[in-house]
Write a protein that holds these residues in place. Sequence first.
Motif, PDB file in Angstrom:
ATOM      1  N   ASN A 149       6.171  -3.106  21.617  1.00 30.48           N
ATOM      2  CA  ASN A 149       6.675  -3.647  20.413  1.00 30.48           C
ATOM      3  C   ASN A 149       5.738  -4.535  19.588  1.00 30.48           C
ATOM      4  O   ASN A 149       5.518  -4.160  18.417  1.00 30.48           O
ATOM      5  CB  ASN A 149       8.023  -4.274  20.674  1.00 30.48           C
ATOM      6  N   ASN A 150       5.010  -5.218  20.122  1.00 30.84           N
ATOM      7  CA  ASN A 150       4.081  -6.058  19.440  1.00 30.84           C
ATOM      8  C   ASN A 150       2.963  -5.174  18.816  1.00 30.84           C
ATOM      9  O   ASN A 150       2.765  -5.315  17.699  1.00 30.84           O
ATOM     10  CB  ASN A 150       3.679  -7.284  20.412  1.00 30.84           C
ATOM     11  N   THR A 151       2.581  -4.277  19.707  1.00 26.18           N
ATOM     12  CA  THR A 151       1.307  -3.415  18.936  1.00 26.18           C
ATOM     13  C   THR A 151       1.947  -2.584  17.622  1.00 26.18           C
ATOM     14  O   THR A 151       1.305  -2.538  16.692  1.00 26.18           O
ATOM     15  CB  THR A 151       0.809  -2.521  19.953  1.00 26.18           C
ATOM     16  N   VAL A 152       2.940  -2.038  17.861  1.00 27.41           N
ATOM     17  CA  VAL A 152       3.581  -1.255  16.873  1.00 27.41           C
ATOM     18  C   VAL A 152       3.688  -2.145  15.629  1.00 27.41           C
ATOM     19  O   VAL A 152       3.599  -1.811  14.481  1.00 27.41           O
ATOM     20  CB  VAL A 152       4.762  -0.475  17.228  1.00 27.41           C
ATOM     21  N   GLY A 153       4.567  -3.566  15.843  1.00 26.15           N
ATOM     22  CA  GLY A 153       4.857  -4.064  14.586  1.00 26.15           C
ATOM     23  C   GLY A 153       3.502  -4.773  13.965  1.00 26.15           C
ATOM     24  O   GLY A 153       3.623  -4.824  12.766  1.00 26.15           O
ATOM     25  N   LEU A 154       2.480  -4.958  14.831  1.00 21.68           N
ATOM     26  CA  LEU A 154       1.313  -5.549  14.089  1.00 21.68           C
ATOM     27  C   LEU A 154       0.630  -4.651  13.169  1.00 21.68           C
ATOM     28  O   LEU A 154       0.170  -4.704  12.278  1.00 21.68           O
ATOM     29  CB  LEU A 154       0.484  -6.011  15.104  1.00 21.68           C
ATOM     30  N   ILE A 155       0.577  -3.242  13.782  1.00 20.60           N
ATOM     31  CA  ILE A 155      -0.136  -2.197  13.086  1.00 20.60           C
ATOM     32  C   ILE A 155       0.746  -1.656  11.950  1.00 20.60           C
ATOM     33  O   ILE A 155       0.007  -1.587  10.831  1.00 20.60           O
ATOM     34  CB  ILE A 155      -0.203  -0.939  14.000  1.00 20.60           C
ATOM     35  N   GLU A 156       2.129  -1.730  12.052  1.00 21.74           N
ATOM     36  CA  GLU A 156       2.747  -1.398  10.718  1.00 21.74           C
ATOM     37  C   GLU A 156       2.523  -2.499   9.782  1.00 21.74           C
ATOM     38  O   GLU A 156       2.493  -2.182   8.463  1.00 21.74           O
ATOM     39  CB  GLU A 156       4.243  -1.260  11.108  1.00 21.74           C
ATOM     40  N   HIS A 157       2.691  -3.799  10.261  1.00 21.66           N
ATOM     41  CA  HIS A 157       2.608  -4.837   9.184  1.00 21.66           C
ATOM     42  C   HIS A 157       1.243  -4.769   8.648  1.00 21.66           C
ATOM     43  O   HIS A 157       1.148  -4.879   7.111  1.00 21.66           O
ATOM     44  CB  HIS A 157       2.668  -6.199   9.997  1.00 21.66           C
ATOM     45  N   ALA A 158       0.085  -4.533   9.239  1.00 17.67           N
ATOM     46  CA  ALA A 158      -0.987  -4.306   8.682  1.00 17.67           C
ATOM     47  C   ALA A 158      -0.951  -3.396   7.459  1.00 17.67           C
ATOM     48  O   ALA A 158      -1.715  -3.260   6.269  1.00 17.67           O
ATOM     49  CB  ALA A 158      -2.178  -4.186   9.547  1.00 17.67           C
ATOM     50  N   ALA A 159      -0.594  -1.961   7.734  1.00 18.27           N
ATOM     51  CA  ALA A 159      -0.685  -1.014   6.841  1.00 18.27           C
ATOM     52  C   ALA A 159       0.224  -1.197   5.787  1.00 18.27           C
ATOM     53  O   ALA A 159      -0.098  -0.879   4.596  1.00 18.27           O
ATOM     54  CB  ALA A 159       0.056   0.328   7.561  1.00 18.27           C
ATOM     55  N   GLU A 160       1.366  -1.702   5.899  1.00 10.96           N
ATOM     56  CA  GLU A 160       2.449  -2.125   4.852  1.00 10.96           C
ATOM     57  C   GLU A 160       1.697  -3.505   3.938  1.00 10.96           C
ATOM     58  O   GLU A 160       1.851  -3.191   2.687  1.00 10.96           O
ATOM     59  CB  GLU A 160       3.836  -2.389   5.311  1.00 10.96           C
ATOM     60  N   ALA A 161       0.993  -4.227   4.339  1.00 12.13           N
ATOM     61  CA  ALA A 161       0.576  -5.320   3.716  1.00 12.13           C
ATOM     62  C   ALA A 161      -0.644  -4.624   3.016  1.00 12.13           C
ATOM     63  O   ALA A 161      -0.943  -4.998   1.664  1.00 12.13           O
ATOM     64  CB  ALA A 161      -0.339  -6.473   4.594  1.00 12.13           C
ATOM     65  N   HIS A 162      -1.466  -3.667   3.314  1.00 12.14           N
ATOM     66  CA  HIS A 162      -2.466  -2.918   2.500  1.00 12.14           C
ATOM     67  C   HIS A 162      -1.745  -1.957   1.564  1.00 12.14           C
ATOM     68  O   HIS A 162      -2.332  -2.019   0.173  1.00 12.14           O
ATOM     69  CB  HIS A 162      -3.207  -2.046   3.524  1.00 12.14           C
ATOM     70  N   TYR A 163      -0.690  -1.380   1.872  1.00 11.62           N
ATOM     71  CA  TYR A 163      -0.187  -0.590   0.781  1.00 11.62           C
ATOM     72  C   TYR A 163       1.052  -0.801  -0.079  1.00 11.62           C
ATOM     73  O   TYR A 163       1.348  -0.398  -1.002  1.00 11.62           O
ATOM     74  CB  TYR A 163       0.120   1.034   1.395  1.00 11.62           C
ATOM     75  N   LEU A 164       2.001  -1.663   0.698  1.00 12.99           N
ATOM     76  CA  LEU A 164       2.912  -1.987  -0.130  1.00 12.99           C
ATOM     77  C   LEU A 164       3.102  -3.296  -0.887  1.00 12.99           C
ATOM     78  O   LEU A 164       3.545  -3.389  -1.986  1.00 12.99           O
ATOM     79  CB  LEU A 164       4.130  -1.885   0.971  1.00 12.99           C
ATOM     80  N   SER A 165       2.516  -4.203   0.089  1.00  9.11           N
ATOM     81  CA  SER A 165       2.717  -5.727  -0.765  1.00  9.11           C
ATOM     82  C   SER A 165       1.148  -5.929  -1.237  1.00  9.11           C
ATOM     83  O   SER A 165       1.127  -7.072  -2.193  1.00  9.11           O
ATOM     84  CB  SER A 165       2.961  -6.678   0.404  1.00  9.11           C
ATOM     85  N   ARG A 166       0.330  -5.480  -1.249  1.00 13.54           N
ATOM     86  CA  ARG A 166      -1.076  -5.644  -1.575  1.00 13.54           C
ATOM     87  C   ARG A 166      -1.521  -6.890  -1.169  1.00 13.54           C
ATOM     88  O   ARG A 166      -2.240  -7.725  -2.037  1.00 13.54           O
ATOM     89  CB  ARG A 166      -1.131  -5.508  -3.295  1.00 13.54           C
ATOM     90  N   ALA A 167      -1.108  -7.554  -0.211  1.00 17.00           N
ATOM     91  CA  ALA A 167      -1.386  -8.937   0.296  1.00 17.00           C
ATOM     92  C   ALA A 167      -2.639  -8.997   0.906  1.00 17.00           C
ATOM     93  O   ALA A 167      -3.415  -9.988   0.921  1.00 17.00           O
ATOM     94  CB  ALA A 167      -0.274  -9.311   1.359  1.00 17.00           C
ATOM     95  N   VAL A 168      -3.383  -7.876   1.227  1.00 17.12           N
ATOM     96  CA  VAL A 168      -4.618  -7.798   1.811  1.00 17.12           C
ATOM     97  C   VAL A 168      -5.690  -7.171   0.870  1.00 17.12           C
ATOM     98  O   VAL A 168      -5.300  -6.297   0.088  1.00 17.12           O
ATOM     99  CB  VAL A 168      -4.710  -6.663   3.111  1.00 17.12           C
ATOM    100  N   THR A 169      -6.793  -7.920   0.457  1.00 13.43           N
ATOM    101  CA  THR A 169      -7.764  -7.379  -0.492  1.00 13.43           C
ATOM    102  C   THR A 169      -8.837  -6.574   0.139  1.00 13.43           C
ATOM    103  O   THR A 169      -9.478  -6.133  -0.799  1.00 13.43           O
ATOM    104  CB  THR A 169      -8.199  -8.897  -1.232  1.00 13.43           C
ATOM    105  N   GLU A 170      -8.978  -6.467   1.527  1.00 14.27           N
ATOM    106  CA  GLU A 170     -10.278  -5.848   2.066  1.00 14.27           C
ATOM    107  C   GLU A 170      -9.805  -4.268   1.854  1.00 14.27           C
ATOM    108  O   GLU A 170      -8.739  -3.963   1.631  1.00 14.27           O
ATOM    109  CB  GLU A 170     -10.468  -6.128   3.376  1.00 14.27           C
ATOM    110  N   ASP A 171     -10.894  -3.421   2.043  1.00 16.06           N
ATOM    111  CA  ASP A 171     -10.546  -1.792   1.825  1.00 16.06           C
ATOM    112  C   ASP A 171     -10.185  -1.648   3.118  1.00 16.06           C
ATOM    113  O   ASP A 171      -9.987  -2.220   4.076  1.00 16.06           O
ATOM    114  CB  ASP A 171     -12.028  -1.288   1.544  1.00 16.06           C
ATOM    115  N   ARG A 172      -9.580  -0.299   3.250  1.00 13.84           N
ATOM    116  CA  ARG A 172      -8.959   0.192   4.398  1.00 13.84           C
ATOM    117  C   ARG A 172      -9.907   0.166   5.550  1.00 13.84           C
ATOM    118  O   ARG A 172      -9.508  -0.238   6.740  1.00 13.84           O
ATOM    119  CB  ARG A 172      -8.461   1.672   4.044  1.00 13.84           C
TER     120      ARG A 172
END
Length: 189
Positions: A149-172
């Motif tokens: 559960n934690n692994t799935v949640g963490l990976i999805e959060h990172a992907a969503e931060a990258h593509y949905l919220s643009r909270a992450v500034t680093e490249d993919r």
Amino acid sequence: MKQTTYDQLLEAAMNVIRREGFDKASVSRFVKEAGVAQGTFYNYFASKNELVPAIAARILDEQLARMQARGDAETLETLVETMIDVTFTITEEFRDYISFCYSGISMYYSFERWDEIYRPYYDWLESQFSKLQRAGRITTELELKAAVNNTVGLIEHAAEAHYLSRAVTEDRTTAEAELKRMLVRALTI
């Protein structure tokens, strides 16, 4: 492979929703796009709101199919890399629907429904983790269900931060490498 009426309706609804938004989209637009009679929609969905979990399930089914297509991972590094790559790719491809699904599930359905949608993915990952744990490649100190559960949640959060919220500034590539390094360390300690 011949597309089923359900698949036609769901694909048509997703297209209409992407163009018009969920609130403006109507059942009549869905069936027109699918080329079926109005009543056919109600053979598969009780209401327009039933599309929310159907779309979420479609996205997760696609994500799981892509992971499974890569085969069983022999190492934790390979498994984590596969999960991260597929999750980032799916999030990018389906970004128009993911936020919609989150808000729709929370508005119309219980979180138990969300868990039902995720169950095949969680079960698959638990079997992968279990196999790697038996091979001594994942720590036995972690409870597998929580680790999944934690692994799935963490990976999805990172992907969503990258593509949905643009909270992450680093490249993919950088974002994926950092996430992989952190997860592999956490799971092998």
